[in-house]
Enzyme design. Structure first.
Site, PDB file in Angstrom:
ATOM      1  N   LYS A   8      -3.099  21.091  64.332  1.00 24.16           N
ATOM      2  CA  LYS A   8      -3.718  20.440  63.179  1.00 24.16           C
ATOM      3  C   LYS A   8      -3.770  18.928  63.402  1.00 24.16           C
ATOM      4  O   LYS A   8      -4.795  18.293  63.236  1.00 24.16           O
ATOM      5  CB  LYS A   8      -2.897  20.784  61.927  1.00 24.16           C
ATOM      6  N   GLU A  42       5.371  19.084  71.487  1.00 23.47           N
ATOM      7  CA  GLU A  42       5.404  20.296  72.305  1.00 23.47           C
ATOM      8  C   GLU A  42       3.996  20.691  72.750  1.00 23.47           C
ATOM      9  O   GLU A  42       3.748  20.970  73.918  1.00 23.47           O
ATOM     10  CB  GLU A  42       6.011  21.472  71.515  1.00 23.47           C
ATOM     11  N   GLY A  47      -0.021  24.367  57.853  1.00 25.01           N
ATOM     12  CA  GLY A  47       0.126  25.040  59.146  1.00 25.01           C
ATOM     13  C   GLY A  47       0.481  26.513  59.015  1.00 25.01           C
ATOM     14  O   GLY A  47      -0.136  27.382  59.627  1.00 25.01           O
ATOM     15  N   ARG A  48       1.479  26.810  58.184  1.00 25.15           N
ATOM     16  CA  ARG A  48       1.933  28.210  58.079  1.00 25.15           C
ATOM     17  C   ARG A  48       0.994  29.060  57.248  1.00 25.15           C
ATOM     18  O   ARG A  48       1.241  30.246  57.051  1.00 25.15           O
ATOM     19  CB  ARG A  48       3.365  28.246  57.533  1.00 25.15           C
ATOM     20  N   GLU A  83      10.099  27.903  55.584  1.00 24.05           N
ATOM     21  CA  GLU A  83       9.585  26.532  55.582  1.00 24.05           C
ATOM     22  C   GLU A  83       8.998  26.211  54.205  1.00 24.05           C
ATOM     23  O   GLU A  83       9.008  25.074  53.756  1.00 24.05           O
ATOM     24  CB  GLU A  83       8.526  26.357  56.679  1.00 24.05           C
ATOM     25  N   HIS A  89      19.482  51.080  64.918  1.00 28.06           N
ATOM     26  CA  HIS A  89      20.495  51.311  65.945  1.00 28.06           C
ATOM     27  C   HIS A  89      21.269  50.042  66.260  1.00 28.06           C
ATOM     28  O   HIS A  89      21.946  49.959  67.284  1.00 28.06           O
ATOM     29  CB  HIS A  89      19.842  51.890  67.200  1.00 28.06           C
ATOM     30  N   LYS A 135      12.596  15.744  64.636  1.00 25.17           N
ATOM     31  CA  LYS A 135      11.515  15.269  65.512  1.00 25.17           C
ATOM     32  C   LYS A 135      11.685  13.781  65.800  1.00 25.17           C
ATOM     33  O   LYS A 135      11.580  13.343  66.933  1.00 25.17           O
ATOM     34  CB  LYS A 135      10.151  15.455  64.804  1.00 25.17           C
TER      35      LYS A 135
HETATM   36  C1  G6Q Z   1       3.668  24.478  59.217  1.00 23.61           C
HETATM   37  C2  G6Q Z   1       4.306  23.301  59.772  1.00 23.61           C
HETATM   38  C3  G6Q Z   1       4.502  23.315  61.271  1.00 23.61           C
HETATM   39  C4  G6Q Z   1       3.255  22.991  62.070  1.00 23.61           C
HETATM   40  C5  G6Q Z   1       3.649  22.703  63.512  1.00 23.61           C
HETATM   41  C6  G6Q Z   1       2.454  22.405  64.378  1.00 23.61           C
HETATM   42  O1  G6Q Z   1       3.401  24.632  58.053  1.00 23.61           O
HETATM   43  O2  G6Q Z   1       3.636  22.175  59.344  1.00 23.61           O
HETATM   44  O3  G6Q Z   1       5.013  24.525  61.739  1.00 23.61           O
HETATM   45  O4  G6Q Z   1       2.345  24.034  61.992  1.00 23.61           O
HETATM   46  O5  G6Q Z   1       4.561  21.629  63.542  1.00 23.61           O
HETATM   47  O6  G6Q Z   1       1.748  21.311  63.906  1.00 23.61           O
HETATM   48  P1  G6Q Z   1       0.343  20.967  64.491  1.00 23.61           P
HETATM   49  O7  G6Q Z   1      -0.586  22.071  64.193  1.00 23.61           O
HETATM   50  O8  G6Q Z   1      -0.068  19.682  63.841  1.00 23.61           O
HETATM   51  O9  G6Q Z   1       0.525  20.809  65.982  1.00 23.61           O
END
Ligand code: G6Q
Length: 546
Positions: free
Chosen positions: A213, A219, A274-275, A360, A391, A511
């Site tokens: 996003k 990462e 994001g989620r 989250e 199990h 972070k």
């Molecule tokens: C989700 C969070 C988080 C995010 C990641 C990746 O709701 O905001 O999990 O999706 O940190 O972020 P980017 O899509 O900006 O790389």
């Protein structure tokens, strides 16, 4: 009622909350054995249906009165008003001052939703159409790589919300995927993730989808740069990027800085968290796997659950009931966790996906207006596919000292009918729910001829709650409905707790601190360290091992 006034009365001072506290005292020792014996119809009455899903919640420690009180609580907390506010695009994510409009991602083309003067549904469909065109070109082999070969491998690079949804959906819908395409997902900054995902792939047949996003996530950008070096090392020159990299992002500027032409970028908007983004362009890998038609079905499943959630009375509303039951166990019984056990191997990543969605979203300790809560919020969600979990950890659910409500998810038909596997699988769903609820008494154990010393070990007290969720078959439509079910149950819980389910400030601190430590690990000269004594010592030890 406005969203602001709904949070004005502290939750525990609300009349319905108080009534629930009293009711809890009256009901907490009632055993499911008695509840069923006294009310033989409850197994058919305490159920709800919607968007192709059937929910049996009768094996919970509730009566009709409990449900009525919980529904009253939802009303007092303004659930209906807040739901409408979300669907209208109001800025209900207060700490980020944003609308929360994942529901717009799955509205049909014929609808429109104007927010700040823009028809967001029209924008959504523009992107969906571009994704579909691209997906058709990849799937048909019309899109050629740098050396003229068609794409055979797709690697999604992303993390968190830009990874968990795509991985989960790919695994869940593998049955519907184009089998001559290979899909892999790289998320971890641990180089092992990238190395293992690419070790047996030919760069000339590989497409990277860089999903982020913000397009600034450490990462993802580290993995994307590694991918670019990997591709260029084999393919020879920078111009290969155009054929082997596409981006999914809201940040066009960073995408072009990275070297990806914005013609090869699929956008989304800041009102998609994001989620909550697997049904936006973040789902490009899903569309490549199952095709544009399959993706449309997935969106239709989400949308059907959205309509169910928005229009069905709360007492028969699946996400509301699931959300209210989580409140009941968390805030009244003190349960700390909720287990979600899909009896379906295709849903093996569903619990991991749900962990982010639920934790989250609702792992928050202050209300919308910044007051510290004095009640329990988000539970720990976890799970594994059945029957595997039986199990390993089910022992603790059956006979441990923790109360763990669980959701058991099953399907009427399997996608891989082989001998009697599916009946065996489903018999376990029903048997687990039954055993958890009714257990086995001392008398029953004795009657089996058990040696006296062993009797206590073999007693199952029962009275352990579960929901059973059934759907006819796992399809893209069912998956959409299932995800939306949990999305809206998270929303229901967050609304009652009066918290912001759509921000994630808790992810930020770690972070920021990592950014400070990186140069301390990498510097040639011994750095001056100003952390606490433990962090300083660990950094020194790592530098010595490095
Ligand atoms: C989700 C969070 C988080 C995010 C990641 C990746 O709701 O905001 O999990 O999706 O940190 O972020 P980017 O899509 O900006 O790389």
């Amino acid at each position: 009622m406005s969203t602001a006034t709904t949070t004005a009365t502290p939750l525990r001072a609300r009349p319905a909350w108080r009534a629930l506290e009293e009711h809890y005292e009256a009901i907490r020792t009632s055993h499911l054995r008695t509840l069923f014996a006294d009310d033989p119809g409850r197994g058919e009455r305490l159920v709800a249906e919607g968007a192709g899903l059937y929910l049996d919640y009768s094996k919970n420690g509730v009566t009709d009165e409990t449900i009525a009180l919980l529904v009253r609580l939802a009303e007092e907390c303004g659930l209906a008003e807040r739901t409408e506010a979300m669907f209208r695009g109001e800025r209900i994510n207060v700490s980020e001052n944003r609308s929360v409009l994942h529901v717009a991602l799955r509205m049909p083309k014929s609808e429109s939703l104007v927010v700040d003067g823009v028809d967001v549904v029209a924008e959504v469909h523009d992107v969906l159409d571009r994704m579909a065109e691209f997906a058709n070109r990849i799937r048909s082999g019309q899109w050629k790589g740098h050396t003229g070969k068609p794409i055979r491998n797709v690697i999604n690079i992303g993390i968190g919300g830009s990874d968990l949804g795509p991985v989960m959906a790919y695994e869940a819908l593998r049955h519907y995927s184009q089998r001559d395409l290979t899909f892999r997902f790289v998320s971890n900054v641990d180089s092992t993730d990238f190395a293992e995902a690419t070790r047996d792939l030919a760069a000339e047949e590989t497409l990277f989808i860089v999903s982020s996003k913000t397009f600034t996530t450490l990462e993802t950008m580290t993995n994307a740069r590694t991918a670019r070096e990997w591709a260029i090392a084999v393919l020879g020159d920078e111009s290969a990027i155009a054929k082997h990299f596409v981006a999914v992002s809201t940040n066009a500027e960073e995408v072009s800085k990275f070297g990806i032409d914005t013609d090869n970028m699929f956008g989304f908007w800041d009102w998609v968290g994001g989620r909550y983004s697997m049904d936006s362009a973040i789902g490009l890998s899903t569309m490549l796997a199952i095709g544009p038609e399959g993706f449309r079905e997935l969106l239709a499943g989400f949308h059907e659950m959205d309509i169910h959630f928005r229009t069905t009375p709360h007492a028969r509303n699946l996400p509301v009931l699931i959300g209210l039951l989580a409140i009941w166990y968390g805030d009244f019984f003190g349960a700390q966790t909720v287990g979600v056990m899909p009896y379906c191997q295709y849903l093996k990543r569903f619990p991991a996906y749900l962990q982010q969605l639920t934790m989250e979203s609702n792992g928050k300790h202050v209300t919308l207006d910044g007051r510290m809560v004095d009640y329990q919020t988000g539970a720990v969600y976890w799970g594994e596919p059945g029957t595997n979990g039986q199990h390993s950890f089910y022992q603790l659910i059956h006979q441990g000292t923790e109360l763990i409500p669980i959701d058991l998810i099953g399907f009427g038909r399997t996608l891989n009918p082989i001998r009697d596997h599916h009946d065996l699988l489903m018999s376990n769903v029903f048997a687990q729910a039954e055993a958890l609820a009714f257990g086995k008494t001392e008398e029953q154990v004795r009657a089996e001829g058990t040696a006296e010393a062993v009797v206590p070990h073999r007693v199952f007290e029962g009275n352990r709650p579960s929901n059973v969720i059934l759907a006819e078959k796992l399809t893209p439509h069912t998956l959409g409905a299932l995800v939306a079910l949990y999305e809206h149950s998270v929303f229901t819980q967050g609304t009652i707790w009066g918290i912001d389910s759509f921000d994630q400030w808790g992810v930020e601190l770690g972070k920021a601190l990592a950014q400070r430590i990186i140069p301390e690990l990498e510097s040639q000269a011994e750095p001056e360290l100003h952390h606490d004594s433990s962090t300083n010592a660990l950094i020194r030890r790592y530098r010595a091992m490095r």
